[in-house]
Scaffold this motif. Structure first.
Motif, PDB file in Angstrom:
ATOM      1  N   GLU A 107       0.835  -1.202   0.000  1.00  0.00           N
ATOM      2  CA  GLU A 107       0.000   0.000   0.000  1.00  0.00           C
ATOM      3  C   GLU A 107       0.871   1.254   0.000  1.00  0.00           C
ATOM      4  N   TRP A 108       1.932   1.213   0.777  1.00  0.00           N
ATOM      5  CA  TRP A 108       2.864   2.347   0.795  1.00  0.00           C
ATOM      6  C   TRP A 108       3.544   2.516  -0.559  1.00  0.00           C
ATOM      7  N   ARG A 111       1.274   4.119  -3.111  1.00  0.00           N
ATOM      8  CA  ARG A 111       1.134   5.571  -2.974  1.00  0.00           C
ATOM      9  C   ARG A 111       2.398   6.295  -3.417  1.00  0.00           C
ATOM     10  N   PRO A 114       2.513   4.925  -8.111  1.00  0.00           N
ATOM     11  CA  PRO A 114       1.192   4.439  -8.539  1.00  0.00           C
ATOM     12  C   PRO A 114       1.283   3.576  -9.795  1.00  0.00           C
ATOM     13  N   GLY A 388      -2.211  12.965  -5.213  1.00  0.00           N
ATOM     14  CA  GLY A 388      -1.338  12.194  -4.351  1.00  0.00           C
ATOM     15  C   GLY A 388      -0.888  12.927  -3.111  1.00  0.00           C
ATOM     16  N   TRP A 390      -1.319  14.991   0.522  1.00  0.00           N
ATOM     17  CA  TRP A 390      -2.197  14.771   1.669  1.00  0.00           C
ATOM     18  C   TRP A 390      -3.174  15.920   1.866  1.00  0.00           C
ATOM     19  N   HIS A 410      -7.647   9.623   1.484  1.00  0.00           N
ATOM     20  CA  HIS A 410      -6.316   9.134   1.168  1.00  0.00           C
ATOM     21  C   HIS A 410      -5.983   7.860   1.937  1.00  0.00           C
ATOM     22  N   LEU A 415      -6.275   4.850  -3.819  1.00  0.00           N
ATOM     23  CA  LEU A 415      -5.798   6.111  -4.380  1.00  0.00           C
ATOM     24  C   LEU A 415      -6.036   6.136  -5.884  1.00  0.00           C
TER      25      LEU A 415
END
Length: 587
Positions: A107-108, A111, A114, A388, A390, A410, A415
């Motif tokens: 997941e990290w 982000r 992508p 992307g 925050w 987010h 995403l």
């Protein structure tokens, strides 16, 4: 009579209980002489049966005991089941923790890098890892073998009709480059824009890995990769030694190229249908740089011209902002686009590297003039931010309702794939990044003028130093205006900060080398004058006294050292220590 005889016989055979012969024996000893029911004693008479399981075991040498009793069986079963249960629980917790860690890590990575949502899961995972490997911290060297392997596998899966390549059409005829994997071009117009952009990024990453592995070979017998300079064979009479602890060097007969050539990959991008002119332009510039490295200046110049035609293909020839023969920007022409400025800058740098100063210098000066005439950037205008990020940095506080909704989206929702970047067809705005680009142009011009041998030596060097000083001042000023990385971490500001930092570092390096050379020549000239002014016999004086004050260039050399020391505060960006949770996702 017979009954009496039997009774007499029994009385004679019966052993009486002996009494204690002494009167001073304690009651404890008399108790020990009695025979409990469960104690196994050596009896003279065997008329009474002695059963082993009814007796109390004693520590005797030849005594045998029963260890596996019913109670012990039950205890062992309980302990085995408990151990098995805890083992299953432990492995289950470890497995779930590993799955959770890999899930959070992916997941990290998603982000950070992508991937198109329509790709298969395995394709997306391998593409993320391939893009993450160059940015991993703690590694001594970048593992380009792994990057190339993952990128090639991603391309193969994207071109496979049964996996992710449904709808692709292989080009034939003039548009087809060759029949191998590295050069086969496709028509990707049936695919979506995110799919095409991801495919383009995979091809560019694979081409970059092919550049790094161009002079590497693989040992077919051991399937190990080595640099070509370490191969043993007639073509390499002086091989480079193997590092300590590494496998032995391969033989030339057992080796083959470790990876595909980058030329075919770049031509594949240029021939593929569906890519934007900006994407093809970037590929052409990378290919031209690669040809420059491989000492093919003619082929590199043709590739630069191809990139320039891609940058101008949407305009009629009479609307081109540059002269088609000299490549100098016209004063009466339209404002040049970002693509034209980038291509002309690299073309001029290419000509300067190969000695064509008379052509390169007018191009760079015209580009600098055009950049200074660009419209100014207004800080009060609302800056666009990507999905992307925050929160929106235009707000003074992140605790706004829109920012809180953005953070929740987010974190808890997938995403969105980022929108396409700027196509570069419009003129740029003179913001902080463009000002740093101007500083880079000053560096190019200053270096060319300083190294120009056609003009006066002292004049050209001083002019080159003046251009370099201006570049350093401009880059340092913009870097201070951008602030520290913690103040604004948006992608646009981070890109501008990186451009200014690179420009400032290169400018200080060039300035130190230029002034150092002039200061060294100045000191040699002064020493020569002092030796020539003294008498050969030393009879009438000792010549001119030594000058304590430093010369002009020596003083400026000290100024450069001080500027470099002060600039380290903005050049070396010290990152805050990561938390334990953040360290879990780092290598």
């Amino acid at each position: 009579m017979q009954q009496r005889r039997g009774l007499l016989r029994r009385l004679l055979l019966f052993r009486p209980v002996l009494k204690n012969p002494t009167s001073s024996t304690s009651s404890t000893n008399s108790t020990n002489l009695t025979r409990p029911f469960t104690r196994h004693n050596n009896l003279v008479s065997h008329l009474r049966p002695q059963l082993p399981f009814l007796s109390v075991p004693i520590a005797a040498r030849n005594q045998q005991f029963r260890y596996l009793t019913t109670e012990r069986k039950q205890w062992l079963k309980f302990e085995l089941l408990l151990a098995l249960k805890y083992t299953v629980y432990g492995w289950a917790i470890l497995g779930f923790a590993t799955v959770a860690y890999l899930t959070l890590q992916q997941e990290w990575l998603e982000r950070q890098y992508p991937t198109p949502h329509e790709w298969a899961l395995l394709t997306r995972l391998r593409f993320r890892v391939a893009k993450w490997v160059p940015d991993r911290q703690g590694q001594i060297e970048t593992d380009w073998v792994k990057i190339g392997s993952y990128a090639k596998n991603v391309i193969e899966r994207l071109e496979d009709e049964e996996i992710d390549g449904a709808g692709l059409q292989r080009l034939v005829g003039d548009d087809a480059v060759a029949g191998d994997f590295a050069s086969t071009a496709y028509d990707t117009t049936a695919k979506s824009e995110p799919w095409r952009r991801g495919y383009y990024e995979a091809l560019m990453l694979c081409a970059k890995a092919a550049e790094q592995l161009d002079d590497w070979v693989v040992d077919k017998t051991r399937h190990l990769v080595f640099p070509a300079v370490q191969v043993l064979g007639p073509s390499n009479p002086n091989p480079k030694p193997i590092a300590f602890g590494s496998p032995s060097a391969p033989h030339e007969d057992d080796c083959e190229p470790a990876f595909i050539k980058p030329d075919g990959l770049y031509m594949k991008i240029l021939k593929t249908r569906g890519f934007t002119p900006k994407q093809k332009l970037d590929a052409a510039l990378e290919y031209a740089t690669w040809l420059d490295i491989k000492t093919s200046p003619e082929a590199a110049e043709k590739m630069y011209e191809w990139a320039l035609s891609l940058a101008s293909e949407r305009l009629p020839p009479e609307m081109w902002p540059y002269d088609t023969k000299t490549y100098v920007l016209r004063d009466d022409g339209p404002a040049p686009s970002t693509n034209v400025l980038v291509v002309l800058t690299q073309l001029a740098a290419h000509k300067a590297r190969h000695g064509d100063i008379a052509t390169a210098l007018p191009i760079l000066i015209s580009i600098l003039r055009a950049r200074r005439a660009l419209p100014q950037y207004h800080s009060e205008s609302k800056r666009s931010f990507s999905s992307g990020e925050w929160w929106d940095h235009s707000h003074t506080s992140p605790w706004t309702w829109s920012n809180m909704k953005r953070v929740a989206k987010h974190v808890f929702f997938p995403l969105e794939y980022p929108p396409p970047p700027d196509d570069g067809e419009s003129p740029p705005i003179r913001d902080a990044q463009e000002l740093c680009e101007e500083a880079g142009l000053n560096l190019y011009i200053g270096e060319i003028i300083y190294a120009n041998k056609s003009g006066s030596s002292s004049t050209s060097r001083e002019d080159g130093l003046a251009w370099t000083r201006e570049a350093v001042d401009l880059a340092e000023e913009q870097l201070h205006k951008l602030g520290t990385p913690s103040e604004d971490n948006s992608k646009a500001v981070m890109a501008a900060r990186k451009t200014c930092r690179d420009c400032l570092s290169s400018g200080l390096d060039n300035w130190a080398k230029m002034v150092g050379r002039l200061a060294r020549e100045e000191r040699e000239r002064e020493e020569h004058q002092q030796r020539g002014s003294t008498s050969w016999l030393g009879l009438w004086g000792e010549g001119r006294p030594e000058i304590d004050t430093p010369g002009r260039w020596t003083a400026e050399e000290n100024v450069v050292r001080e500027r470099t020391r002060r600039a380290q505060e903005v050049l070396e960006e010290l990152e805050a220590p990561q938390t334990v949770l953040a360290n879990l996702f780092q290598a």
